[in-house]
Design an enzyme around this catalytic site. Structure first.
Site, PDB file in Angstrom:
ATOM      1  CE1 TYR A 142      -2.920   3.130   0.675  1.00 28.52           C
ATOM      2  CE2 TYR A 142      -3.507   2.211   2.822  1.00 28.52           C
ATOM      3  CZ  TYR A 142      -3.651   3.194   1.856  1.00 28.52           C
ATOM      4  OH  TYR A 142      -4.529   4.223   2.071  1.00 28.52           O
ATOM      5  CE  LYS A 172      -5.807   2.320  -1.433  1.00 30.05           C
ATOM      6  NZ  LYS A 172      -6.183   2.827  -0.128  1.00 30.05           N
TER       7      LYS A 172
END
Length: 308
Positions: A142, A172
């Site tokens: 992330y 992400k």
């Protein structure tokens, strides 16, 4: 759930419902799942991330939320991705093990942001220690440098990452550096990695350079519109896709000027869905009534291409 199905399209970054006194409210998760699927046509979720105030929750709360989303999402959602990042490595590892036990589709980890990794080696070492605790669960990094302050480029991170983290599936990517994202996608010739874009107002730009989909807070309440944008882009009908992106941007530009964050997202989600999401947890404070009135009026005023 079908966790081995390819992850693509929209992923709602879920908010954490809370009671008026600030406790997590598990009782509305079932309604939340049904709303996402039936009203927004979104069948993937990212739980305990930024929008979900994951770093403001204790370990037990994060586990309870993860369990409830996996339980209520069974046979309804395609992917339940659990964010297990934490400032403490043992806590992150504990959350990773728990996600594996409950049958999460995947886990994701943010870079530690108090004592920060300063180079690729340090960051990979941390991520590997977490991923290894869930050796059968797909792993996502992330990347959100505006919040973590960790600016190690993802393009650099990808080199050799599969050897260090065999479960690594993708990123992400919550940053506006589209050059970095483009270089990642350009290097990904075999399409072994998934790149999910996390800046909702720039999604169309990310799609144009090859992003597989998106993780974002607006897909909680504008998921159907974003799906129509994805469909228009795929046709391809760029003019129609642009229209949806511009209108989403018009709303976000309006609310950002009012002050838009997690608390305000919870307020918007509450009045759009009718599900009480409650207040945020301190140090965040609840959205003002003025914000709610203005945001609702703005959203109601937008004329979408599909006539809604």
């Amino acid at each position: 759930m079908t966790p081995r199905k390819k992850l693509q399209g929209l992923v709602a970054a879920t908010v954490t419902p809370m009671t008026p006194d600030g406790q997590i409210n598990l009782s509305v998760i079932r309604q939340y799942v049904d709303y996402l699927v039936s009203e927004q046509h979104v069948k993937n979720v990212f739980v305990n991330g930024t929008t979900g105030e994951g770093l403001s929750l204790n370990i037990q709360e994060r586990k309870q939320l993860a369990e409830e989303w996996v339980c209520q999402g069974k046979d309804k959602l395609d992917h339940v991705i659990i964010h297990v990042g934490a400032l403490s490595l043992p806590e992150s590892q504990e959350l990773a093990r728990h996600a594996a036990v409950i049958g999460a589709s995947a886990i994701a980890v943010i870079a530690p942001f108090f004592f920060k990794p300063t180079n690729k080696g340090e960051l990979i070492a941390f991520l590997q220690k977490v991923a290894s605790e869930a050796p059968a669960v797909p792993f996502y990094y992330y990347h959100i440098p505006p919040l973590t302050g960790v600016t190690i480029r993802v393009e650099e991170l990808l080199d050799g990452i599969k050897e260090r983290i065999p479960t690594f599936q993708g990123v992400k990517f919550s940053d506006t550096d589209l050059l970095d994202l483009a270089q990642c996608i350009n290097k990904n010739e075999r399409e072994q990695f998934v790149f999910l874009y996390g800046v909702d107002e720039q999604l169309l730009s990310a799609l144009a350079i090859g992003a597989n989909g998106a993780v974002g807070s607006t897909y909680n309440y504008l998921g159907r519109k974003a799906n129509l944008m994805l469909q228009a882009f795929a046709k391809p009908d760029l003019a129609l896709a642009q229209k949806y992106q511009f209108l989403t941007g018009e709303f976000l530009n309006f609310v950002i000027k009012l002050g838009f964050g997690v608390a305000q997202t919870k307020a918007v989600m509450s009045f759009v869905s009718g599900i009480p999401m409650g207040p945020p947890r301190l140090p965040l404070v609840d959205a003002s009534e003025e914000f709610v009135v203005k945001a609702k009026a703005k959203l109601d005023s937008i004329m979408w291409p599909d006539g809604d």
